[in-house]
Design a protein around this motif. Structure first.
Motif, PDB file in Angstrom:
ATOM      1  N   GLU A 238       0.892  -1.330   0.030  1.00 37.04           N
ATOM      2  CA  GLU A 238       0.004   0.027  -0.015  1.00 37.04           C
ATOM      3  C   GLU A 238       0.963   1.180  -0.017  1.00 37.04           C
ATOM      4  O   GLU A 238       0.385   2.235  -0.431  1.00 37.04           O
ATOM      5  CB  GLU A 238      -1.045   0.070   1.089  1.00 37.04           C
ATOM      6  N   HIS A 239       1.995   1.015   0.404  1.00 35.35           N
ATOM      7  CA  HIS A 239       3.003   2.229   0.657  1.00 35.35           C
ATOM      8  C   HIS A 239       4.198   2.438  -0.499  1.00 35.35           C
ATOM      9  O   HIS A 239       4.845   3.206  -0.514  1.00 35.35           O
ATOM     10  CB  HIS A 239       3.624   2.411   2.051  1.00 35.35           C
ATOM     11  N   MET A 240       4.136   1.359  -1.426  1.00 33.58           N
ATOM     12  CA  MET A 240       4.999   1.257  -2.373  1.00 33.58           C
ATOM     13  C   MET A 240       4.955   2.367  -3.337  1.00 33.58           C
ATOM     14  O   MET A 240       3.908   2.835  -3.711  1.00 33.58           O
ATOM     15  CB  MET A 240       4.867  -0.139  -3.085  1.00 33.58           C
ATOM     16  N   GLN A 241       6.184   3.043  -3.714  1.00 31.10           N
ATOM     17  CA  GLN A 241       6.364   3.863  -4.852  1.00 31.10           C
ATOM     18  C   GLN A 241       6.911   3.142  -5.902  1.00 31.10           C
ATOM     19  O   GLN A 241       7.807   2.707  -5.847  1.00 31.10           O
ATOM     20  CB  GLN A 241       7.258   4.983  -4.291  1.00 31.10           C
ATOM     21  N   VAL A 242       6.529   3.613  -7.236  1.00 30.57           N
ATOM     22  CA  VAL A 242       6.789   3.231  -8.335  1.00 30.57           C
ATOM     23  C   VAL A 242       7.245   4.180  -9.348  1.00 30.57           C
ATOM     24  O   VAL A 242       6.379   5.348  -9.502  1.00 30.57           O
ATOM     25  CB  VAL A 242       5.957   2.024  -9.066  1.00 30.57           C
ATOM     26  N   GLU A 243       8.247   3.982 -10.089  1.00 32.42           N
ATOM     27  CA  GLU A 243       8.646   4.626 -11.304  1.00 32.42           C
ATOM     28  C   GLU A 243       8.960   4.229 -12.572  1.00 32.42           C
ATOM     29  O   GLU A 243       9.875   3.342 -12.430  1.00 32.42           O
ATOM     30  CB  GLU A 243       9.902   5.857 -10.785  1.00 32.42           C
ATOM     31  N   THR A 244       8.361   4.340 -13.697  1.00 36.32           N
ATOM     32  CA  THR A 244       8.447   3.818 -14.842  1.00 36.32           C
ATOM     33  C   THR A 244       9.848   4.542 -15.592  1.00 36.32           C
ATOM     34  O   THR A 244      10.043   5.701 -15.455  1.00 36.32           O
ATOM     35  CB  THR A 244       7.492   4.166 -15.942  1.00 36.32           C
ATOM     36  N   VAL A 245      10.758   3.764 -15.978  1.00 34.81           N
ATOM     37  CA  VAL A 245      12.106   4.067 -16.429  1.00 34.81           C
ATOM     38  C   VAL A 245      12.138   4.063 -17.916  1.00 34.81           C
ATOM     39  O   VAL A 245      12.600   5.217 -18.594  1.00 34.81           O
ATOM     40  CB  VAL A 245      13.420   3.341 -15.858  1.00 34.81           C
TER      41      VAL A 245
END
Length: 291
Positions: A14-21
């Motif tokens: 629920e607290h995960m951060q994601v960033e598409t590279v």
């Protein structure tokens, strides 16, 4: 999967951060990126086979690739892809970074390298990411992030039930957090303090807060209140529980409970209960929801 580990994983997801590279569709005319070349990347890598057969090799695994196979190579994992003789692999791929706050849990989950038979849904999510990653629209990054989270969800949902994903967590940490989580659930109606929780596992309160947040993705008292709200939401949907019963179960005065519940959900407990009575499958009638 143990209940305590499921709780830990759920909170961290629920607290995960994601960033598409980066993301792309490797057309046949381009060949397959990294085929025959071992590499370790500074990001996670999803690979979806759309045509052809081959192998995904890491230093510890060798997995067969076929149409519909979705592979996940985590940050820092040396790997290579080999096409079978006479075949050309066609892949969709997405590179992304993820974190769970102070501890990068995703790399310690012990996830399988590949899952199978996700061609249609996996390809659709990949295409959304590929479509948005190179665009500079107002919502492009948000749509890409949403699709990444859906892709991660798909991967987790397709993991075979016999697979355990708790192997990467130090056993001592699991034992400690399990003691704390169990205590919180058994004493949820009491006034739980950080000092009280820290004594359970013989840590100074300041160190305990850091430890708990690294494991659960949130501060101890924040987690306690979130658990209270989870229990409240569940109880309010039961026809034989009124607001007073729920407040008593989680150890709160009705006024304070109503205020916290409204802040957490955007509606009062009574309104939430009435809304739940109208949901399909609810055993409560409209009359039963009146306070």
């Amino acid at each position: 999967m143990t209940t305590s580990y499921f709780t830990i994983l759920m909170n961290n997801l629920e607290h995960m951060q994601v960033e598409t590279v980066a993301a792309a569709d490797s057309g046949k005319e381009q060949g397959v990126p990294s085929v025959g070349n071992w590499k370790a990347m500074d990001c996670n890598r999803f690979l979806l086979v759309t045509e052809g057969r081959g192998r995904l090799l890491t230093d510890q695994h060798e997995e067969e690739l076929a149409p519909g196979t979705l592979g996940l190579v985590l940050t820092g994992t040396p790997h290579t892809i080999e096409a079978k003789e006479g075949e050309v692999l066609k892949l969709k791929w997405v590179h992304y970074k993820s974190s769970f706050g102070e501890r990068d849990w995703y790399n310690s989950l012990g996830l399988p390298i590949v899952i199978h038979s996700v061609h249609d849904e996996g390809a659709s999510l990949m295409d959304k990411i590929i479509h948005n990653v190179t665009r500079d629209g107002l919502t492009s990054r948000l749509r890409s992030k949403a699709a990444i989270l859906d892709l991660i969800s798909l991967y987790l949902e397709c993991i075979p039930p016999i697979h355990t994903i708790a192997e990467g967590i130090p056993s001592q940490d699991m034992e400690k957090i399990n003691v704390v989580i169990k205590y919180i659930d058994e004493h949820i109606a009491e006034n739980i303090t950080v000092d009280e929780l820290s004594r359970l596992i013989y840590l100074h309160p300041n160190y305990f807060i850091v430890f708990f947040k690294s494991m659960m993705g949130c501060a101890p008292i924040q987690y306690v209140n979130l658990r209270r709200m989870e229990i409240a939401r569940s109880m309010l949907l039961q026809p034989d529980c009124n607001v007073s019963d729920v407040a008593s179960r989680i150890g709160m005065k009705i006024y304070y409970f109503s205020r916290m519940f409204k802040k957490h959900t955007g509606m009062t407990p009574s309104h939430y209960r009435k809304m739940g009575a109208r949901m399909p499958g609810s055993g409560a009638s409209e009359a039963e929801t009146n306070e």
